[in-house]
Design an enzyme around this catalytic site. Sequence first.
Site, short mmCIF file in Angstrom:
data_model
loop_
_atom_site.label_atom_id
_atom_site.label_comp_id
_atom_site.label_asym_id
_atom_site.label_seq_id
_atom_site.Cartn_x
_atom_site.Cartn_y
_atom_site.Cartn_z
N VAL A 88 -47.71 77.52 66.25
CA VAL A 88 -47.54 76.44 64.75
C VAL A 88 -45.58 76.77 64.87
CG1 VAL A 88 -50.07 75.58 64.70
CG2 VAL A 88 -48.48 77.89 62.79
N TYR A 106 -47.36 84.56 50.14
CA TYR A 106 -48.49 83.92 49.83
C TYR A 106 -48.40 82.32 48.72
CZ TYR A 106 -53.47 81.96 50.80
OH TYR A 106 -54.64 81.10 50.63
#
Length: 248
Positions: free
Chosen positions: A61, A153
């Site tokens: 991706v 994150y």
Amino acid sequence: MENRAVVIIGAGSGIGRQAALALHAAGYRVALAGRREEALGETAAATGGSDESVLVAPCDVTEPESVRELFERCLERFGRVDVLVNNAGVFGAAAPFDEISHQQWSEVVNTNLTGAFLCAQEAFRHMKQGGGGRIINNGSLSAHTPRPHAAAYTATKHAITGLTKAISLEGRAYGIACGQIDVGNAATDMTAAMSHGVLQADGSVAAEPTMDVRNVAEAVVFMAGLPLDANVQFMTVMATTMPFIGRG
């Protein structure tokens, strides 16, 4: 749902695999995307579906050309793209903020944010031409509040919220709905450490409750099955007693 086609990113394990199984069981044709072809094959076998209803499509991706080829393969097999489950994600190395390297930061951003953008953009293009569709972005409770030692994150999951809102806004004119599901402590390989003990905001280490990942899969099926004139903009599915609301 028999003719509807869904692309599931990160379908080789965890939330992606369970979402693929649940969507296929609900009658969708599924394109299984991810980096590990062997794991995708295991998901495909678990669906019990035929080649007409299941496509194994390895994809990186972070690479625009790889993402483009994924959606082309889906169109070649199924003739349409109705839903994208935008689920690729890595937690990255846990480290204090001042010790995160540029490489560690970039690896998380490239997968969690740039990868999500590339997949959503390609899906948007095809849905725009096809008269509409739905994009479901996988956020996190970290889209609301951070864990210690997880700056990269946390930053990417906050950014996913912005991406979801931008897609929702620009998709209005084309019948494209976009929503986000924020997950807390679904029991997967990625969250295995939760039940053993993880760092808390007060510096202690404590085990945290988890929930069956199939709860998330059921939520994805619900969101995917809505008519395009209705949308779940944001949904949170979490282990009931995990430390999130209040002070832990």
